[in-house]
Write a protein that holds these residues in place. Structure first.
Motif, PDB file in Angstrom:
ATOM      1  N   UNK A   4      24.310   8.755 -19.296  1.00  0.00           N
ATOM      2  CA  UNK A   4      23.483   8.916 -17.803  1.00  0.00           C
ATOM      3  C   UNK A   4      22.044   8.667 -18.075  1.00  0.00           C
ATOM      4  N   UNK A   5      21.590   9.008 -19.137  1.00  0.00           N
ATOM      5  CA  UNK A   5      20.055   8.787 -19.154  1.00  0.00           C
ATOM      6  C   UNK A   5      19.799   7.484 -19.886  1.00  0.00           C
ATOM      7  N   UNK A  26      33.466   7.831 -14.728  1.00  0.00           N
ATOM      8  CA  UNK A  26      34.635   8.385 -14.608  1.00  0.00           C
ATOM      9  C   UNK A  26      34.940   9.436 -15.759  1.00  0.00           C
ATOM     10  N   UNK A  27      34.371   9.075 -17.068  1.00  0.00           N
ATOM     11  CA  UNK A  27      34.176  10.155 -18.165  1.00  0.00           C
ATOM     12  C   UNK A  27      33.524  11.557 -17.690  1.00  0.00           C
ATOM     13  N   UNK A  28      32.336  11.065 -17.153  1.00  0.00           N
ATOM     14  CA  UNK A  28      31.532  12.288 -16.912  1.00  0.00           C
ATOM     15  C   UNK A  28      32.215  13.197 -15.820  1.00  0.00           C
ATOM     16  N   UNK A  29      32.905  12.346 -14.741  1.00  0.00           N
ATOM     17  CA  UNK A  29      33.426  13.008 -13.633  1.00  0.00           C
ATOM     18  C   UNK A  29      34.770  13.877 -14.395  1.00  0.00           C
ATOM     19  N   UNK A  30      35.462  13.367 -15.012  1.00  0.00           N
ATOM     20  CA  UNK A  30      36.289  14.095 -15.781  1.00  0.00           C
ATOM     21  C   UNK A  30      35.650  15.255 -16.916  1.00  0.00           C
ATOM     22  N   UNK A  35      34.936  21.257 -17.109  1.00  0.00           N
ATOM     23  CA  UNK A  35      33.946  21.954 -17.308  1.00  0.00           C
ATOM     24  C   UNK A  35      34.020  23.079 -16.009  1.00  0.00           C
ATOM     25  N   UNK A  36      34.216  22.517 -14.832  1.00  0.00           N
ATOM     26  CA  UNK A  36      34.588  23.137 -13.508  1.00  0.00           C
ATOM     27  C   UNK A  36      35.783  24.159 -13.732  1.00  0.00           C
TER      28      UNK A  36
END
Length: 161
Positions: A4-5, A26-30, A35-36
């Protein structure tokens, strides 16, 4: 460095998003969902642990309260027993004092009786001494009287003869 950076913000970019960027999102969202979910699971576990610890603490508190009440009851009973024992001791001390006073009075009475007995014995001894002297005098007088009677008889016999 996270993906993302490495990518400039969309508002500064003039190029359209690439397919690889969608995969990263998608990976970050997954990863975010994972984590959530982990955080939610940890929160549920933490709340369950808190409830368990709180319940244990409440149970220990009730147990300690019951133990305290039992200890208070024992202490109250012992205090009552001690109070009863003190009352009994005071009664016994009073009785002992009364007994000592009665004993002292009895000793004083005994001493007075013994003194009166000694005085009576002394009077009796004095009377006996006087009576013995009187008896001796009487015996002497009787002996003299007998002697005089004998002389009188002798003189009367000599006169008749």
């Amino acid at each position: 460095v996270s993906p993302s950076h490495s990518r400039p913000p969309a508002s500064h970019s003039s190029r359209p998003p690439v397919d690889g960027d969608d995969t990263g999102v998608a990976q970050r969202s997954a990863e975010h969902r994972r984590r959530s979910q982990e955080a939610a699971t940890c929160e549920v576990e933490a709340r369950a642990e808190l409830a368990r610890v709180t319940q244990q603490a409440a149970a220990r508190d009730l147990e300690a309260q019951a133990e305290l009440e039992a200890t208070k009851a024992v202490a109250f009973d012992r205090e009552r027993q001690l109070s009863d024992a003190l009352r009994q001791k005071e009664a016994l001390v009073h009785k002992l004092h009364q007994t000592q006073l009665a004993h002292a009075r009895a000793l004083a009475d005994q001493a007075a009786i013994e003194r009166r007995l000694r005085e009576a014995q002394a009077r009796l001894n004095a009377q006996n001494t006087v009576q013995q002297a009187d008896a001796r005098k009487l015996a002497e007088t009787l002996a003299q009287l007998d002697a005089l009677k004998g002389e009188l008889r002798d003189s009367q016999m000599h006169r008749h003869c």
